[in-house]
Structure formats: structure tokens, C-alpha cells
Design a protein around this motif. Structure first.
Motif, PDB file in Angstrom:
ATOM      1  N   ASN A  82      27.213  32.234  40.759  1.00 47.76           N
ATOM      2  CA  ASN A  82      26.476  31.888  41.973  1.00 47.76           C
ATOM      3  C   ASN A  82      24.994  32.208  41.833  1.00 47.76           C
ATOM      4  OD1 ASN A  82      28.879  31.115  43.269  1.00 47.76           O
ATOM      5  ND2 ASN A  82      29.301  33.222  43.882  1.00 47.76           N
ATOM      6  N   TRP A  83      24.674  33.223  41.051  1.00 46.94           N
ATOM      7  CA  TRP A  83      23.281  33.610  40.860  1.00 46.94           C
ATOM      8  C   TRP A  83      22.548  32.684  39.895  1.00 46.94           C
ATOM      9  CZ3 TRP A  83      24.286  39.537  39.726  1.00 46.94           C
ATOM     10  CH2 TRP A  83      24.763  40.144  40.900  1.00 46.94           C
ATOM     11  N   THR A  84      23.241  32.213  38.877  1.00 42.46           N
ATOM     12  CA  THR A  84      22.574  31.513  37.776  1.00 42.46           C
ATOM     13  C   THR A  84      22.994  30.058  37.585  1.00 42.46           C
ATOM     14  OG1 THR A  84      24.248  32.145  36.144  1.00 42.46           O
ATOM     15  CG2 THR A  84      22.449  33.714  36.533  1.00 42.46           C
ATOM     16  N   GLY A  85      24.104  29.649  38.221  1.00 39.48           N
ATOM     17  CA  GLY A  85      24.632  28.321  37.959  1.00 39.48           C
ATOM     18  C   GLY A  85      25.418  28.259  36.664  1.00 39.48           C
ATOM     19  N   ARG A  86      25.675  29.409  36.061  1.00 35.83           N
ATOM     20  CA  ARG A  86      26.410  29.491  34.799  1.00 35.83           C
ATOM     21  C   ARG A  86      27.643  30.376  35.003  1.00 35.83           C
ATOM     22  NH1 ARG A  86      23.531  28.695  30.104  1.00 35.83           N
ATOM     23  NH2 ARG A  86      24.558  30.499  29.129  1.00 35.83           N
ATOM     24  N   LEU A  87      28.557  30.327  34.039  1.00 39.54           N
ATOM     25  CA  LEU A  87      29.721  31.214  34.087  1.00 39.54           C
ATOM     26  C   LEU A  87      29.872  31.854  32.722  1.00 39.54           C
ATOM     27  CD1 LEU A  87      32.120  32.092  35.924  1.00 39.54           C
ATOM     28  CD2 LEU A  87      33.476  30.412  34.702  1.00 39.54           C
ATOM     29  N   PRO A  88      29.959  33.194  32.637  1.00 35.97           N
ATOM     30  CA  PRO A  88      29.984  33.849  31.333  1.00 35.97           C
ATOM     31  C   PRO A  88      31.171  33.474  30.456  1.00 35.97           C
ATOM     32  CG  PRO A  88      29.453  35.427  33.051  1.00 35.97           C
ATOM     33  CD  PRO A  88      29.883  34.173  33.734  1.00 35.97           C
ATOM     34  N   ALA A 131      27.777  44.346  29.436  1.00 32.68           N
ATOM     35  CA  ALA A 131      26.336  44.302  29.672  1.00 32.68           C
ATOM     36  C   ALA A 131      25.681  43.195  28.848  1.00 32.68           C
ATOM     37  CB  ALA A 131      25.708  45.652  29.335  1.00 32.68           C
ATOM     38  N   THR A 132      26.150  42.998  27.622  1.00 27.85           N
ATOM     39  CA  THR A 132      25.609  41.935  26.778  1.00 27.85           C
ATOM     40  C   THR A 132      25.874  40.562  27.381  1.00 27.85           C
ATOM     41  OG1 THR A 132      25.941  43.308  24.804  1.00 27.85           O
ATOM     42  CG2 THR A 132      25.657  40.928  24.466  1.00 27.85           C
ATOM     43  N   VAL A 133      27.103  40.355  27.852  1.00 28.51           N
ATOM     44  CA  VAL A 133      27.479  39.070  28.449  1.00 28.51           C
ATOM     45  C   VAL A 133      26.679  38.811  29.723  1.00 28.51           C
ATOM     46  CG1 VAL A 133      29.361  37.838  29.607  1.00 28.51           C
ATOM     47  CG2 VAL A 133      29.792  39.028  27.447  1.00 28.51           C
ATOM     48  N   ILE A 134      26.614  39.814  30.599  1.00 30.31           N
ATOM     49  CA  ILE A 134      25.890  39.633  31.858  1.00 30.31           C
ATOM     50  C   ILE A 134      24.398  39.441  31.595  1.00 30.31           C
ATOM     51  CG2 ILE A 134      25.258  40.741  34.030  1.00 30.31           C
ATOM     52  CD1 ILE A 134      28.173  39.737  33.844  1.00 30.31           C
ATOM     53  N   GLY A 135      23.846  40.217  30.655  1.00 29.72           N
ATOM     54  CA  GLY A 135      22.440  40.064  30.307  1.00 29.72           C
ATOM     55  C   GLY A 135      22.129  38.676  29.770  1.00 29.72           C
ATOM     56  N   ARG A 136      23.011  38.165  28.918  1.00 31.34           N
ATOM     57  CA  ARG A 136      22.821  36.814  28.390  1.00 31.34           C
ATOM     58  C   ARG A 136      22.754  35.788  29.502  1.00 31.34           C
ATOM     59  NH1 ARG A 136      28.062  34.402  25.972  1.00 31.34           N
ATOM     60  NH2 ARG A 136      28.339  34.008  28.209  1.00 31.34           N
ATOM     61  N   GLU A 137      23.661  35.900  30.477  1.00 30.38           N
ATOM     62  CA  GLU A 137      23.701  34.922  31.560  1.00 30.38           C
ATOM     63  C   GLU A 137      22.481  35.028  32.475  1.00 30.38           C
ATOM     64  OE1 GLU A 137      25.988  32.447  31.742  1.00 30.38           O
ATOM     65  OE2 GLU A 137      26.443  33.298  29.771  1.00 30.38           O
ATOM     66  N   ARG A 145      15.486  38.024  39.336  1.00 30.92           N
ATOM     67  CA  ARG A 145      15.723  38.864  40.515  1.00 30.92           C
ATOM     68  C   ARG A 145      16.854  39.859  40.283  1.00 30.92           C
ATOM     69  NH1 ARG A 145      19.215  37.402  45.283  1.00 30.92           N
ATOM     70  NH2 ARG A 145      18.595  38.747  47.020  1.00 30.92           N
ATOM     71  N   ASN A 146      17.813  39.479  39.459  1.00 28.00           N
ATOM     72  CA  ASN A 146      18.975  40.341  39.253  1.00 28.00           C
ATOM     73  C   ASN A 146      18.916  41.150  37.968  1.00 28.00           C
ATOM     74  OD1 ASN A 146      20.758  39.947  41.593  1.00 28.00           O
ATOM     75  ND2 ASN A 146      20.659  37.804  40.976  1.00 28.00           N
ATOM     76  N   LEU A 147      17.736  41.240  37.358  1.00 25.11           N
ATOM     77  CA  LEU A 147      17.594  42.141  36.217  1.00 25.11           C
ATOM     78  C   LEU A 147      17.857  43.595  36.622  1.00 25.11           C
ATOM     79  CD1 LEU A 147      14.530  40.789  34.197  1.00 25.11           C
ATOM     80  CD2 LEU A 147      16.916  40.926  33.444  1.00 25.11           C
ATOM     81  N   VAL A 149      20.197  44.611  38.442  1.00 28.60           N
ATOM     82  CA  VAL A 149      21.640  44.831  38.294  1.00 28.60           C
ATOM     83  C   VAL A 149      21.968  45.126  36.842  1.00 28.60           C
ATOM     84  CG1 VAL A 149      23.923  43.785  38.567  1.00 28.60           C
ATOM     85  CG2 VAL A 149      22.128  43.353  40.276  1.00 28.60           C
ATOM     86  N   MET A 150      21.326  44.397  35.952  1.00 36.29           N
ATOM     87  CA  MET A 150      21.511  44.646  34.521  1.00 36.29           C
ATOM     88  C   MET A 150      21.069  46.072  34.168  1.00 36.29           C
ATOM     89  SD  MET A 150      22.410  43.471  31.605  1.00 36.29           S
ATOM     90  CE  MET A 150      22.230  44.111  29.941  1.00 36.29           C
ATOM     91  N   GLY A 151      19.948  46.498  34.739  1.00 37.34           N
ATOM     92  CA  GLY A 151      19.465  47.848  34.470  1.00 37.34           C
ATOM     93  C   GLY A 151      20.445  48.904  34.937  1.00 37.34           C
ATOM     94  N   MET A 152      21.024  48.717  36.123  1.00 38.11           N
ATOM     95  CA  MET A 152      21.992  49.680  36.638  1.00 38.11           C
ATOM     96  C   MET A 152      23.255  49.700  35.790  1.00 38.11           C
ATOM     97  SD  MET A 152      21.562  49.380  40.799  1.00 38.11           S
ATOM     98  CE  MET A 152      21.722  47.588  40.864  1.00 38.11           C
ATOM     99  N   LEU A 153      23.633  48.545  35.269  1.00 37.90           N
ATOM    100  CA  LEU A 153      24.807  48.477  34.401  1.00 37.90           C
ATOM    101  C   LEU A 153      24.573  49.248  33.107  1.00 37.90           C
ATOM    102  CD1 LEU A 153      27.630  47.217  34.234  1.00 37.90           C
ATOM    103  CD2 LEU A 153      26.603  45.205  33.169  1.00 37.90           C
ATOM    104  N   VAL A 154      23.366  49.157  32.560  1.00 41.92           N
ATOM    105  CA  VAL A 154      23.029  49.906  31.341  1.00 41.92           C
ATOM    106  C   VAL A 154      23.050  51.409  31.622  1.00 41.92           C
ATOM    107  CG1 VAL A 154      21.170  50.410  29.709  1.00 41.92           C
ATOM    108  CG2 VAL A 154      21.709  48.035  30.303  1.00 41.92           C
ATOM    109  N   VAL A 155      22.486  51.836  32.747  1.00 42.12           N
ATOM    110  CA  VAL A 155      22.507  53.259  33.104  1.00 42.12           C
ATOM    111  C   VAL A 155      23.944  53.741  33.275  1.00 42.12           C
ATOM    112  CG1 VAL A 155      21.866  54.950  34.871  1.00 42.12           C
ATOM    113  CG2 VAL A 155      20.216  53.217  34.134  1.00 42.12           C
ATOM    114  N   PHE A 156      24.783  52.915  33.873  1.00 37.24           N
ATOM    115  CA  PHE A 156      26.194  53.246  34.057  1.00 37.24           C
ATOM    116  C   PHE A 156      26.866  53.482  32.699  1.00 37.24           C
ATOM    117  CE2 PHE A 156      30.662  51.941  34.953  1.00 37.24           C
ATOM    118  CZ  PHE A 156      30.946  52.839  35.979  1.00 37.24           C
ATOM    119  N   ALA A 157      26.588  52.617  31.730  1.00 33.09           N
ATOM    120  CA  ALA A 157      27.160  52.777  30.386  1.00 33.09           C
ATOM    121  C   ALA A 157      26.631  54.040  29.705  1.00 33.09           C
ATOM    122  CB  ALA A 157      26.847  51.546  29.541  1.00 33.09           C
ATOM    123  N   LEU A 158      25.342  54.328  29.888  1.00 37.56           N
ATOM    124  CA  LEU A 158      24.769  55.553  29.317  1.00 37.56           C
ATOM    125  C   LEU A 158      25.423  56.799  29.921  1.00 37.56           C
ATOM    126  CD1 LEU A 158      20.979  54.610  29.194  1.00 37.56           C
ATOM    127  CD2 LEU A 158      22.543  54.839  27.257  1.00 37.56           C
ATOM    128  N   GLY A 159      25.730  56.732  31.216  1.00 33.52           N
ATOM    129  CA  GLY A 159      26.421  57.844  31.848  1.00 33.52           C
ATOM    130  C   GLY A 159      27.784  58.078  31.227  1.00 33.52           C
TER     131      GLY A 159
END
Length: 401
Positions: A82-88, A131-137, A145-147, A149-159
Motif C-alpha cells: 500500500n505504501w509503495t505499489g509493490r509487494l516484497p 530488513a533487507t526485503v523491506i528496505g529494498r521495497e 516517508r517510511n524510511l 520504519v526501516m530505521g526502527m526495524l534496524v534498531v530492533f534487530a540490533l537490540g
């Protein structure tokens, strides 16, 4: 070249692999219930798993990085189109990602029998690939605008990585940096994404009812200021969890987000629990911030673990359950109405949260209260798996996608 949409239409395999929310919402709910069934006897000493984590750290890790990780994956793999018009991904690639998540749960259970580095590598493979898949999309769709979200996902993985590091060193990871980093990322996700969907879904419902009072539009200057205050408070909490400045910052963030929630007209949604529960879930964000502030500034108010459960079980547990029920109904063509069973699982989860928090307030009753909290938690997520399982595991008759 075959498009992703064409791949979806051509998919003839299991229905559960036709959309990202299907395997991950179902897997998350089953795991949330099963992990609780295992943890209650672990806590009382009646069950021992071959895990290198102490019982409380295993419980915290598997709820935060196991359960929430799966829900985040299901949500993002459904929202990104819905955000990008693409599907991962769809089909077997989606199945492969779900398998990575499942294998992570298995290796953590058997971590006492495996090298710590191997356990961490296997468990971290899922969030890294996600994170790689979502970042690619997001990049391919130029959805800048949703970068965030990508940043929070990376922080979540680092945690998660930090949690494994602390557990491997024999530290009490359930109160470590890794737990706070992942929980902070999760709460910020709810504040950012919830701040979009709660007022939007509320507005849509109220417009249909021709209400004269509508929620304030999302992401205005006040919302951005409240988010900035929460971000500062979370950074301080991760770094200095007992600091006086942290306590005041959390108190300010709690007040601002309570005011933010009040602007969304939740009191006008009681006729439809599917909408009301979104407000109830978000309410645990300011409640958690205020409870943690109280515990920091006046130790003994809630107990640190009890205060954290306003966020862990309340904000994360109820908001994710609210999103899973609504998204499952919406994406399977059902009416957006909460049936009696859905209302029961919402109430069960709320009772679970308050029972668990009460165990922190009255530690002399913590054992029976934790058991009660576990039973209601299992009812909530086991109930979701039973009630919504048919919608997640199969397609309606005559439909292929």
C-alpha cells in the motif's frame, strides 16, 4: 518479466503463503500462546527447557523478538504494497522467510546445546533478511516517508543482537540494554504507525456514522513534538534506566501521548470494539511511560518489571492483537466488525496485563497473579488462532488470492 502481482495470481500452493500477514500472524499467535504455556511452569521450576537463557530472559526474548518480530513482519509485508505499489515476496520465498523465523525459535529453545554464536546468527538471520526485503521495497518504490520504519526495524534487530551478547556473557538479559533497545524500538513503532492508523481508522468509521465530531488529522505539529519527546525519553531510558532525568522525560512523554490520544475521539467508538481496541492499545503507551517514570522517581510504585509490562504486554500485546484482527478481517474480505469471540480475546488480554502489573505492585501475590495473567494471555492468543485460523490458513471458496 513476471510481476509480483502475476506471481500471486499464478500461485497454486498453500493459501497461507499468498500474503505476508497470513503465516506471520498465525505463527505469532500460536507462539505467544505456546510460549506462555511453557513459561508458567518454567517460572515455578516444574519445567526446564534446554535453553541457555534464564527463564525470565527466555520469556522476555521470545515475546519481544519472537512474537513481536513475527507481527512486525506480517504487518510490513502487508502494508508495504500500500505504501509503495509493490509487494516484497509471495509463495515459497515468503515460506522461506517464515521458516527463518521458526528456526530462530527452535535454536533459542535448544541454545544450551549449541554454540552461542551459532544461536545468535540463526536467530538474527530473520530480522536481517526482513530488513533487507523491506528496505529494498521502500527504496525501489521511492517511499522515503517510511524510511523511519526501516530505521526502527534496524534498531530492533540490533537490540536482538545485544540481547544475545548479554545472555552469552551470563548477564540477566531481561533487564539489559538489548531488552530496552528492542522494547524502545517497538514502542516507537506503535507511536509512529499507530499515530497514523488509529485516527485514520477512527475517522473512517465515524464518517460512515455521520458523526459531527471527528479525530484531529494525524501527524500535525503537536504529534511530531510528542514523538520527539518520546524518542528522547526512550533514548535516555535505554542508556540511563534509573536516572532522574529519564524519569522526568518519561513523565513528559506520557502526558503528551495521553493528550495525543485524547485528540482522536476514541470515546465515540464504543459501539464498535474493533475501533475502540486501537485506542485502548495505544493508551498503554502513555500508561507505560508514566508507570516507568513513577517507578524511577518513587521506587516501589509498580516494580520495574511490572511497569515495563504496561508496554510489553499492554501496548505491544493489545495493539498487535488489534491490528491482527482488523487486518485479517479486512484482507480476507470480511465485515470490519468484532464478533463476540473477538471481544472476549480483547478483554482477556486486558485482564492479563492488569494481573501482571498487579503482581509487581503486590509482590507477595506475584505467583498466583502471574499464573492468572498467563492463563488470560493464553486465552487471548490461543483464541485468536482458533477464531481467525480458518481465515489465515485458507482462501474463500472460488478465490485464488
Amino acid at each position: 518479466m513476471t510481476s509480483t502481482a502475476e506471481q500471486m495470481r499464478a500461485w497454486t500452493g498453500p493459501a497461507i503463503l499468498t500474503y505476508g500477514f497470513r503465516p506471520f500472524f498465525f505463527g505469532a499467535a500460536v507462539w505467544a500462546a505456546l510460549a506462555m504455556v511453557l513459561w508458567v511452569p518454567m517460572l515455578s521450576g516444574h519445567l526446564m527447557l534446554p535453553t541457555a537463557f534464564d527463564p525470565v530472559s527466555w520469556h522476555a526474548h521470545e515475546f519481544l523478538y519472537g512474537y513481536l518480530g513475527a507481527v512486525v513482519a506480517g504487518f510490513l509485508l502487508t502494508a508495504v504494497p500500500n505504501w509503495t505499489g509493490r509487494l516484497p515476496i509471495v509463495g515459497w520465498p515468503l515460506g522461506g522467510l517464515a521458516a527463518l523465523w521458526f528456526v530462530g525459535r527452535v535454536v533459542v529453545i535448544f541454545s544450551a546445546e549449541l554454540p552461542a554464536l551459532l544461536v545468535a546468527a540463526v536467530d538474527l538471520a530473520f530480522p536481517v533478511v526482513l530488513a533487507t526485503v523491506i528496505g529494498r521495497e521502500i527504496v525501489a518504490g521511492r517511499n522515503w516517508r517510511n524510511l523511519i520504519v526501516m530505521g526502527m526495524l534496524v534498531v530492533f534487530a540490533l537490540g536482538n543482537a545485544q540481547f544475545h551478547w548479554e545472555a552469552a556473557r551470563g548477564e540477566y538479559a531481561a533487564q539489559g540494554y538489548g531488552l530496552r533497545l528492542g522494547l524502545g524500538a517497538g514502542i516507537l513503532m506503535i507511536a509512529v504507525i499507530g499515530g497514523r492508523i488509529v485516527p485514520s481508522f477512527t475517522r473512517n468509521w465515524l464518517v460512515k456514522r455521520r458523526s459531527a465530531v471527528l479525530p484531529v488529522a494525524p501527524m500535525q505539529s503537536f504529534d511530531k513534538g510528542a514523538l520527539a519527546a518520546l524518542l528522547v525519553a526512550l533514548v535516555l531510558w535505554v542508556a540511563l534506566p534509573l536516572g532522574t532525568l529519564t524519569g522526568f522525560a518519561l513523565a513528559l512523554a506520557g502526558v503528551l501521548h495521553a493528550m495525543r490520544l485524547a485528540r482522536w475521539a476514541g470515546h465515540r467508538t464504543f459501539a464498535e470494539p474493533l475501533v475502540t481496541v486501537l485506542h485502548a492499545g495505544y493508551a498503554f503507551v502513555p500508561l507505560g511511560a508514566l508507570a516507568l517514570a513513577a517507578e524511577i522517581l518513587a521506587p516501589g510504585s509498580f516494580g520495574m518489571a511490572g511497569a515495563q509490562h504496561f508496554w510489553m504486554a499492554g501496548a505491544i500485546g493489545l495493539m498487535t492483537l488489534a491490528v491482527m484482527t482488523r487486518a485479517t478481517l479486512g484482507h480476507t474480505g470480511q465485515d470490519l466488525r468484532a464478533g463476540a469471540g473477538t471481544v472476549v480475546i480483547y478483554l482477556a488480554l486486558i485482564l492479563s496485563v492488569f494481573a501482571r502489573v498487579a503482581g509487581g505492585v503486590w509482590p507477595e501475590f506475584s505467583s498466583p497473579l502471574n499464573t492468572v495473567a498467563g492463563l488470560f494471555w493464553t486465552l487471548a492468543f490461543g483464541g485468536f488462532a482458533v477464531i481467525y485460523g480458518a481465515l489465515l490458513l485458507r482462501l474463500p471458496a472460488g478465490k485464488r488470492i
